[in-house]
Structures are given as structure tokens and as C-alpha cells.
Design an enzyme around this catalytic site. Structure first.
Site, mmCIF file in Angstrom:
data_model
loop_
_atom_site.group_PDB
_atom_site.id
_atom_site.type_symbol
_atom_site.label_atom_id
_atom_site.label_comp_id
_atom_site.label_asym_id
_atom_site.label_seq_id
_atom_site.Cartn_x
_atom_site.Cartn_y
_atom_site.Cartn_z
ATOM 1 N N ASP A 1 0.806 -1.362 -0.033
ATOM 2 C CA ASP A 1 0.150 -0.084 -0.069
ATOM 3 C C ASP A 1 0.887 1.408 0.150
ATOM 4 O OD1 ASP A 1 -2.063 1.970 0.316
ATOM 5 O OD2 ASP A 1 -2.220 1.368 2.573
ATOM 6 N N ASP B 1 -3.159 -9.184 -17.052
ATOM 7 C CA ASP B 1 -4.071 -10.289 -16.960
ATOM 8 C C ASP B 1 -5.133 -9.973 -18.115
ATOM 9 O OD1 ASP B 1 -5.747 -12.398 -15.946
ATOM 10 O OD2 ASP B 1 -4.545 -12.281 -14.083
ATOM 11 N N ASP C 1 -7.253 -15.336 -18.868
ATOM 12 C CA ASP C 1 -7.960 -16.004 -17.702
ATOM 13 C C ASP C 1 -8.975 -16.729 -18.261
ATOM 14 O OD1 ASP C 1 -8.525 -15.722 -14.708
ATOM 15 O OD2 ASP C 1 -10.644 -15.399 -15.646
ATOM 16 N N GLU D 1 -4.805 -19.572 -19.353
ATOM 17 C CA GLU D 1 -5.022 -20.488 -18.101
ATOM 18 C C GLU D 1 -5.979 -21.404 -18.443
ATOM 19 O OE1 GLU D 1 -7.147 -19.938 -13.537
ATOM 20 O OE2 GLU D 1 -8.091 -18.872 -15.205
ATOM 21 N N HIS E 1 -2.534 -16.755 -6.963
ATOM 22 C CA HIS E 1 -3.854 -16.309 -6.061
ATOM 23 C C HIS E 1 -5.141 -17.119 -5.974
ATOM 24 C CE1 HIS E 1 -4.834 -15.549 -10.336
ATOM 25 N NE2 HIS E 1 -6.211 -15.476 -9.771
ATOM 26 N N ASP E 2 -5.097 -18.276 -6.352
ATOM 27 C CA ASP E 2 -6.132 -19.199 -6.475
ATOM 28 C C ASP E 2 -5.657 -20.132 -5.305
ATOM 29 O OD1 ASP E 2 -7.615 -17.643 -8.080
ATOM 30 O OD2 ASP E 2 -7.191 -18.422 -9.841
HETATM 31 C C1 GLC Z 1 -9.412 -17.628 -12.968
HETATM 32 C C2 GLC Z 1 -8.823 -16.608 -12.011
HETATM 33 C C3 GLC Z 1 -9.603 -16.614 -10.727
HETATM 34 C C4 GLC Z 1 -10.818 -16.031 -10.977
HETATM 35 C C5 GLC Z 1 -11.488 -16.781 -12.319
HETATM 36 C C6 GLC Z 1 -12.652 -16.033 -12.738
HETATM 37 O O1 GLC Z 1 -9.409 -18.822 -12.314
HETATM 38 O O2 GLC Z 1 -7.430 -16.960 -11.887
HETATM 39 O O3 GLC Z 1 -9.034 -15.890 -9.612
HETATM 40 O O4 GLC Z 1 -11.612 -16.069 -10.030
HETATM 41 O O5 GLC Z 1 -10.770 -17.072 -13.334
HETATM 42 O O6 GLC Z 1 -12.352 -15.017 -13.472
HETATM 43 CA CA CA Z 2 -3.743 2.093 -1.230
#
Ligand code: GLC
Ligand code: CA
Length: 555
Positions: free
Chosen positions: A21, A98, A201, A254, A327-328
Site C-alpha cells: 500500500d 491479465d 484468464d 489459463e 492467487h487461487d
Molecule cells: C481464474 C482466476 C480466478 C478467477 C476466475 C474467474 O481462474 O485466476 O481468480 O476467480 O478465473 O475470473
Molecule cells: Ca492504497
């Protein structure tokens, strides 16, 4: 084997909300990133992948985009982004964005206009009338990835729309050529600004079977055989691929549920290739039954089998990626290692995947060995996917409430979304304000500042092996994979053989037990040079818990 810059990258993934931040409002932002570019560079990585920075209501933390050409005001402005892009490029770091085009946010103006029946936008999404006498039954039986029905009734339009993820994430209709033009124009917008690639994605979901037939009735993701993949996937991807022709950039798709055989239909080198590489998921199920919400305990044999298969099937014909967190995914030490032996198991995990062929990824906090968060109850959790999984498990009546919470706490994506632990200062140095999300209470011991100054830390180990991957890239990045002690449930032993004759040997005890080193000693040639390892010193008769080594034999 083609040798291209993007194959050699180590990429650092930033999930912006929890990275750093810069203005004290408790939310990570671009100013925060700017201040950490030197740190990122110090890891020896070559690129940054940003999880979505775009304008978004944040129902799925940026994966629900309301404007593809604007930066989320919480993260800063387009000027801030350009400063980060320039700052990264000035340090020799590529920038990967992304690209989320399977769906938008329901707050995107396209969706609002589509719902209102605006002629230009009415077919931008996948609308169907309801079924049954009252027209109030969904058009088919499909279920979303975030469990629950894949259809949502829209009062204004008087129809259902399809959403393969959250209700607030309506799927775009890629069968509409106007939608595909929009996608290409968004890609050009960011490429013209200077970004170096896209992580696309759930890209394998963008085409849906005509007529949207009912799916085979399964408890989760019913209907996926009609869109994962759909009939036009390769055509649409080829069309998007054309955009890249004018730029020196790459595409990483992905691809949930992808197998090596099917992957080749997208990433095989040569004519018809649609993507440069993929994120597949098979190696992320070594501790669970199919999905992470059904944990089983870690199986090294399962992990090795997946690595082996991808290493062999891609060799010489296609390119893959290697990652252990994002992040997943929950934190990997909490899954495949040992929290009690955090540094040791973190080093062993880092060792085994960094020398595999494929573009290399490190997720924020992975390099310092951040751990899962000790969630106490549902009030601690914010991830939409966790709540959907909870509902689903409750409906099966197979699990106690306690068990459901335990499984979800283990698997929740929130584990990887706690603020990065920069120092032992208040809020782990992430913010001077109130952090938007829980800081892991272990931050006093686990933080960048503490590890930076400790030569034996996981952080400095990552730096070391990322450099080695590059230094010996003929073997590490491009080499042929050969595995030993395949049946062992504790040892992972492999060799990478470069075209230049360089050989790298990786050997790790991936267990909490001390084991005999005999199977490893048989493999490593006399005179091999030790490059790195969990503990100081060469391989002895026994391997300690999570003892790992990298050895080199030069031609
Ligand atoms: C992908 C992303 C995930 C998201 C999903 C829908 O799997 O990595 O974080 O929730 O797609 O966009
Ligand atoms: Ca901030």
C-alpha cells in the site's frame, strides 16, 4: 527446440490488492509497486505478471472487470501504471497483464446496455429465455465453477444470462464477431502501451456449444463438456493470435482441467499454434481429491507423476509453465511442505520445480515462505469461491459443519491473499493504515526484512536458484528430463540434460523423515559440483528432512 525470451523468464506474480500500500488507505496499489521494483529486480526475476489492475467492483477481486481501459481507482491512475511500466522496463523487467475476457463485471457498460436491450450490445452476452410454463426455470442444468447454477435471471431484460463464475461475472458471447473485435482492440490498447504479454484468464472456456445443451449430470461443474472447450475455441484463439503478429509479446492461457494431450492442441509449435504456453492445474492436486476443498494429505508420487508427464510430453514440441502458488492456490508450504520446517521444506519445494523445463513463476510472498492464514470462523473469509464451496458441501450432507469449515479454511484462496509481509513493523509494513484484509500473525518472524539479511533464508535461496536456472539455462530451461527413483514416495530425483552437454541433477527428500541417500548417490556422477541445497554441505549417507541438492556436471 525454439529458444525465445519468454521461455527463459522467471516471472513474479503480483496480486495488487495485497502487495504493498503506497498511500495508507489499507489497499495495495501501484505506488506501492513502484516502491518495490528494486526488490522485485533483486530476486533475479525477469518479468512481472499483474493480476487485474482494471476498474472493477471487486466481487472477484479484479476478475470482474467494468472497464478494460481504466485502472481501478483504488490502485491509482493510468499515469501510475505508466510509471510502473516504465520503471519495470528501465530495470529490464517485462510486464504481463491479465486479460479476462471470458466474462466481464455485471457493472460493465456493455452488460448494462445488453440488459437494457440496446441493439448494438444485446448479443454481447449469452441470454436465453426461461423455461417452463412461467418461464422461470433456467435454460439448462449447467453449474458454475463457483458452485451454484450458471444462470441468473435478469428482471430488466426478462431473460436469464450465463455466468460460469460468480453471478456478477456474466459470460461474454464470443460467437458475436463484434465481441471478438472488442477483445482484439483491448489487446492492442495494452500492447501499444508497451506491455509484453497476456495471461489469459480461463481462456479455454470462451466458446460454448451451440444450443447450450444440458450437461451430463455431475455434482460439480455440470455442463463443462460443452464449453471446456467449446467447438470454436481454436478458431477464436487463432483470431486473437493474429493481434500478436505486430508485437513482440506472448500469450499464456489459463486452462483448467487440461491434460498434456489436449494442451498440444493449443500450444504445439508451428502452424496453428494459438498460445505460447499454458497454466495447467494437474500438479496442484497432489494433496487433494480432484479439488482442493477435498484434502487428502500430500502425495509426492502424485506430484512426480504429473511433472514427469508434462516434462516428457512437451519436450521438443511445446512449452509449459511451472508454478507452485498463485492467487487461487493456498500457500504451498502449508500444502506440500511442513509449516514446522518452513524454511527447509520451502527450499525443497523451490528446488524441485525451478529446474523443470517451462517458464518459471513465483507468487508474491512465496519467496519468503508465507503460510496459510489461521482462519477461525467464516467471518474471517471473504473469497466468493469459498462460500460457494461451503454451500455445495452443505448440500451433500456428507460433512459436518466443522469439517466443511476446516476444508474451506485449508483450500480458501484467501490464504494467498493476505498482505505481503515486508517487515516486523505494524501491519507487516504493508500499510500505514488499516489493512483491507488480515495480516498473518506470524509476520514478526516471516517477513522480507528479516530474510533479506539472512544468508540462509528462503528468500536468499530463491535468489540463488533463480540465478542458477538462468546461468545453466541450456539444461535447466531447455534440457531433456530424466527421472530416477520414480517409485519413491519420499525422494524426488531427476536430471536435466542440455544440448550443450551440461547436466543438472536435482535430488530432494520431500518428507519429514530422514532417509537413506543411496538412491541419490547412485545417480550423481563423481566429481559433480554442488550448486545449491537446503542445508550447507554435500550429500552424505542419509538425507535429512527436506534435504535437497542441485548438482552440476559440465561437459
Ligand atoms: C481464474 C482466476 C480466478 C478467477 C476466475 C474467474 O481462474 O485466476 O481468480 O476467480 O478465473 O475470473
Ligand atoms: Ca492504497
Amino acid at each position: 527446440m525454439q529458444k525465445t525470451w519468454f521461455r527463459e523468464l522467471s516471472v513474479y506474480q503480483i496480486w495488487p490488492r495485497s502487495f504493498c500500500d503506497g498511500n495508507g488507505d489499507g489497499i495495495g496499489d501501484l505506488k506501492g509497486v513502484l516502491g518495490k521494483l528494486d526488490y522485485i529486480k533483486s530476486l533475479g526475476v525477469d518479468a512481472i505478471w499483474f493480476s487485474p489492475l482494471y476498474a472493477s467492483p471487486q466481487k472477484d477481486y479484479g476478475y470482474d472487470i467494468s472497464d478494460y481501459r481504466a485502472i481501478n481507482p483504488e490502485y491509482g491512475t493510468m499515469e501510475d501504471f505508466k510509471a510502473v511500466l516504465d520503471g519495470a522496463h528501465a530495470r529490464g523487467l517485462k510486464v504481463v497483464m491479465d486479460l479476462v475476457i471470458n466474462h466481464t463485471s455485471d457493472q460493465h457498460e456493455w452488460f448494462k446496455k445488453s440488459a437494457a436491450g440496446d441493439p448494438k450490445y444485446k448479443d454481447y452476452y449469452i441470454w436465453r429465455p426461461g423455461k417452463g410454463k412461467d418461464g422461470k426455470r433456467p435454460p439448462n442444468n449447467w453449474q458454475a465453477t463457483f458452485p451454484g447454477p450458471a444462470w441468473q435471471w435478469n428482471e430488466e431484460r426478462g431473460e436469464y444470462y450465463l455466468h460460469l463464475f460468480a453471478v456478477e461475472q456474466p459470460d461474454l458471447n464470443h460467437d458475436n464477431p463484434a465481441v471478438r473485435e472488442e477483445v482484439k482492440s483491448i489487446m492492442r490498447f495494452w500492447l501499444d502501451m508497451g506491455v509484453d504479454g497476456f495471461r489469459e484468464d480461463v481462456i479455454t472456456y470462451i466458446s460454448k456449444r451451440e444450443g447450450l445443451p444440458n450437461g451430463f449430470p455431475t455434482p460439480v461443474m455440470c455442463g463443462q463438456e460443452h464449453y471446456s472447450p467449446g467447438p470454436n475455441i481454436h478458431n477464436y484463439l487463432l483470431e486473437y493470435r493474429q493481434v500478436l503478429k505486430d508485437y513482440d509479446a506472448f500469450q499464456l492461457g489459463e486452462a483448467p482441467m487440461m491434460t498434456p494431450k489436449n494442451a498440444l492442441k493449443y500450444i504445439k509449435e508451428g502452424e496453428g499454434q494459438q498460445l505460447d504456453m499454458m497454466f495447467q492445474f494437474q500438479h496442484m492436486s497432489a494433496d487433494c481429491f480432484v479439488i482442493s476443498y477435498l484434502p487428502t494429505g500430500f502425495s509426492l508420487r502424485k506430484l512426480k507423476k504429473v511433472f514427469r508427464r508434462w516434462q516428457k510430453k512437451m519436450y521438443g514440441v511445446a512449452w509449459n509453465t511451472n508454478y507452485m502458488e498463485n492467487h487461487d492456490q493456498p500457500r504451498v508450504i502449508s500444502r506440500y511442505g511442513s509449516e514446522e520446517m518452513r524454511t527447509e521444506s520451502g527450499k525443497a519445494i523451490a528446488t524441485i520445480y525451478t529446474f523443470l523445463s517451462g517458464t518459471h513463476f513465483v507468487y508474491q510472498g512465496q519467496e519468503i515462505g508465507m503460510l496459510n492464514y489461521p482462519f477461525k470462523d467464516w467471518n474471517d473469509i471473504v473469497d466468493v469461491a469459498s462460500f460457494c464451496a461451503k454451500d455445495l458441501m452443505e448440500k451433500t450432507h456428507l460433512f459436518s459443519a466443522k469439517r466443511i469449515f476446516r476444508n474451506c479454511a485449508y483450500a480458501s484462496r484467501d490464504n494467498s491473499r493476505t498482505p505481503v509481509q515486508w517487515s516486523a513493523e505494524e501491519n507487516a509494513g504493508f500499510t500505514t493504515g488499516t489493512p483491507w484484509f488480515h495480516v498473518n500473525p506470524n509476520y514478526k518472524e516471516i517477513n522480507v526484512a528479516a530474510e533479506d539479511g539472512d544468508p540462509a533464508s528462503l528468500l536468499n535461496y530463491y535468489r540463488k536458484i533463480i540465478a542458477l536456472r538462468k546461468q545453466y539455462k541450456e539444461a535447466a530451461v531447455y534440457g531433456r528430463y530424466k527421472e530416477y527413483a520414480k517409485c519413491s514416495g519420499k525422494l524426488y530425483v531427476y536430471e536435466k540434460i542440455g544440448d550443450d552437454g551440461t547436466r543438472l541433477f536435482v535430488a530432494a527428500n520431500m518428507s519429514r523423515k530422514t532417509v537413506s541417500a543411496a538412491p541419490v548417490k547412485r545417480v550423481i556422477p563423481k566429481g559433480a559440483k554442488r550448486l545449491a541445497g537446503t542445508y550447507d554441505g554435500s550429500l552424505a549417507g542419509r538425507m535429512r528432512p527436506y534435504e535437497a541438492h542441485v548438482y552440476l556436471v559440465e561437459k
